[in-house]
Design an enzyme around this catalytic site. Structure first.
Site, PDB file in Angstrom:
ATOM      1  N   THR A 140      33.096  31.890  38.235  1.00  0.00           N
ATOM      2  CA  THR A 140      32.156  33.024  38.179  1.00  0.00           C
ATOM      3  C   THR A 140      31.379  33.121  36.868  1.00  0.00           C
ATOM      4  O   THR A 140      30.617  34.069  36.666  1.00  0.00           O
ATOM      5  CB  THR A 140      32.887  34.366  38.391  1.00  0.00           C
ATOM      6  OG1 THR A 140      33.818  34.544  37.303  1.00  0.00           O
ATOM      7  CG2 THR A 140      33.624  34.406  39.709  1.00  0.00           C
ATOM      8  N   ASP A 188      37.528  27.742  29.208  1.00  0.00           N
ATOM      9  CA  ASP A 188      37.942  26.412  28.745  1.00  0.00           C
ATOM     10  C   ASP A 188      37.865  26.318  27.213  1.00  0.00           C
ATOM     11  O   ASP A 188      38.840  25.928  26.549  1.00  0.00           O
ATOM     12  CB  ASP A 188      36.973  25.400  29.384  1.00  0.00           C
ATOM     13  CG  ASP A 188      37.564  24.011  29.463  1.00  0.00           C
ATOM     14  OD1 ASP A 188      38.784  23.869  29.243  1.00  0.00           O
ATOM     15  OD2 ASP A 188      36.804  23.076  29.759  1.00  0.00           O
ATOM     16  N   ASP A 227      41.034  39.211  27.394  1.00  0.00           N
ATOM     17  CA  ASP A 227      40.862  37.796  27.057  1.00  0.00           C
ATOM     18  C   ASP A 227      42.092  37.037  27.538  1.00  0.00           C
ATOM     19  O   ASP A 227      43.218  37.356  27.138  1.00  0.00           O
ATOM     20  CB  ASP A 227      40.731  37.701  25.525  1.00  0.00           C
ATOM     21  CG  ASP A 227      40.534  36.279  25.032  1.00  0.00           C
ATOM     22  OD1 ASP A 227      40.808  35.324  25.797  1.00  0.00           O
ATOM     23  OD2 ASP A 227      40.113  36.132  23.873  1.00  0.00           O
ATOM     24  N   ILE A 228      41.890  36.050  28.365  1.00  0.00           N
ATOM     25  CA  ILE A 228      43.024  35.330  28.972  1.00  0.00           C
ATOM     26  C   ILE A 228      43.902  34.652  27.915  1.00  0.00           C
ATOM     27  O   ILE A 228      45.107  34.491  28.125  1.00  0.00           O
ATOM     28  CB  ILE A 228      42.525  34.328  30.047  1.00  0.00           C
ATOM     29  CG1 ILE A 228      43.681  33.912  30.955  1.00  0.00           C
ATOM     30  CG2 ILE A 228      41.829  33.122  29.424  1.00  0.00           C
ATOM     31  CD1 ILE A 228      43.247  33.247  32.232  1.00  0.00           C
ATOM     32  N   GLY A 246      33.143  28.956  27.874  1.00  0.00           N
ATOM     33  CA  GLY A 246      33.859  30.001  28.605  1.00  0.00           C
ATOM     34  C   GLY A 246      35.368  29.976  28.371  1.00  0.00           C
ATOM     35  O   GLY A 246      35.836  29.801  27.245  1.00  0.00           O
TER      36      GLY A 246
HETATM   37  P1  ADP Z   1      33.358  28.493  35.313  1.00  0.00           P
HETATM   38  O1  ADP Z   1      32.751  27.295  34.635  1.00  0.00           O
HETATM   39  O2  ADP Z   1      34.462  28.126  36.286  1.00  0.00           O
HETATM   40  O3  ADP Z   1      32.346  29.430  35.858  1.00  0.00           O
HETATM   41  P2  ADP Z   1      33.772  30.141  32.915  1.00  0.00           P
HETATM   42  O4  ADP Z   1      34.831  29.941  31.890  1.00  0.00           O
HETATM   43  O5  ADP Z   1      32.352  29.949  32.507  1.00  0.00           O
HETATM   44  O6  ADP Z   1      34.199  29.218  34.144  1.00  0.00           O
HETATM   45  O7  ADP Z   1      33.890  31.616  33.499  1.00  0.00           O
HETATM   46  C1  ADP Z   1      34.849  32.059  34.425  1.00  0.00           C
HETATM   47  C2  ADP Z   1      35.041  33.576  34.262  1.00  0.00           C
HETATM   48  O8  ADP Z   1      35.844  33.809  33.107  1.00  0.00           O
HETATM   49  C3  ADP Z   1      33.748  34.342  34.012  1.00  0.00           C
HETATM   50  O9  ADP Z   1      33.817  35.539  34.794  1.00  0.00           O
HETATM   51  C4  ADP Z   1      33.742  34.635  32.526  1.00  0.00           C
HETATM   52  O10 ADP Z   1      33.093  35.851  32.212  1.00  0.00           O
HETATM   53  C5  ADP Z   1      35.228  34.772  32.266  1.00  0.00           C
HETATM   54  N1  ADP Z   1      35.673  34.475  30.890  1.00  0.00           N
HETATM   55  C6  ADP Z   1      35.051  33.805  29.890  1.00  0.00           C
HETATM   56  N2  ADP Z   1      35.838  33.747  28.791  1.00  0.00           N
HETATM   57  C7  ADP Z   1      37.003  34.402  29.111  1.00  0.00           C
HETATM   58  C8  ADP Z   1      38.202  34.703  28.411  1.00  0.00           C
HETATM   59  N3  ADP Z   1      38.392  34.322  27.141  1.00  0.00           N
HETATM   60  N4  ADP Z   1      39.178  35.380  29.069  1.00  0.00           N
HETATM   61  C9  ADP Z   1      39.016  35.775  30.350  1.00  0.00           C
HETATM   62  N5  ADP Z   1      37.905  35.520  31.063  1.00  0.00           N
HETATM   63  C10 ADP Z   1      36.903  34.856  30.455  1.00  0.00           C
END
Ligand code: ADP
Length: 180
Positions: free
Chosen positions: A126, A37, A13-14, A35
């Site tokens: 993605t 954000d 998790d970022i 996501g």
């Molecule tokens: P976008 O709208 O640019 O596609 P998203 O946030 O929906 O952005 O997703 C971008 C990537 O981040 C996806 O591969 C998703 O699975 C991943 N993702 C979602 N939540 C997290 C998180 N908390 N930490 C890391 N990666 C995440």
């Protein structure tokens, strides 16, 4: 001599990461979404949203254009800055790769301006924006490999699930394979 940054891959998790700058896969409103954000705003607290509202009230009245990047405080995250960038929505009708490349390039430029040594990226576009993971991984890694300059010394990609991690691992191996 050009110093290349160390590229690291992590599954997780970022919002749990410690770094000088964390990149947010934002949308152009800058006012939060799903996501990455949503997770960044939830964990980082209201200070980030306040800073985004200030940006909307000043230089980004119409929102942050796709492919650009801008920094705010990181609130309660374990970082000094959040760099918001807006990825392109995937479509078969048009090649928007340059916009995705621009997200990584502009985020790195902003990170360097801020003096960040360590920068953490998600796999931009993605998720909700539908970009195929294997292509997104190749574009991300190639751009970071070509663009990152000092003081950015470490770039970490944080991949949410095993499938994403595997795509990035494969793309990194291809990138690092010596060309014959
Ligand atoms: P976008 O709208 O640019 O596609 P998203 O946030 O929906 O952005 O997703 C971008 C990537 O981040 C996806 O591969 C998703 O699975 C991943 N993702 C979602 N939540 C997290 C998180 N908390 N930490 C890391 N990666 C995440």
């Amino acid at each position: 001599m050009t110093t290349k940054p160390t590229i690291k891959l992590v599954q997780g998790d970022i919002t749990e990461q410690h770094a000088d700058a964390i990149v947010n896969a934002a949308n152009s409103s800058l006012l939060g979404g799903g996501g990455v954000d949503g997770a960044i705003h939830r964990k980082g607290g209201p200070e980030i949203l306040d800073a985004c509202r200030d940006l909307r009230a000043s230089q980004y009245g119409r929102g942050l254009p796709t492919g650009q990047a801008v920094a705010t405080t990181a609130g309660r995250l374990h970082a000094d800055h959040v760099i918001h960038t807006v990825g392109p929505v995937w479509t078969e009708e048009e090649d928007r790769s340059e916009l995705l490349v621009s997200c990584y390039r502009e985020s790195l430029r902003v990170a360097a301006e801020l003096g960040a040594h360590s920068v953490v990226f998600p796999a931009i576009s993605t998720g909700i924006y539908g970009w195929p993971m294997d292509d997104g991984a190749r574009l991300a890694l190639r751009t970071v490999h070509e663009e990152a300059r000092l003081p950015v010394a470490e770039v970490r990609f944080v991949l949410f699930d095993e499938g994403a991690y595997d795509c990035f691992e494969l793309a990194l191996a291809e990138l690092e394979r010596p060309s014959s």
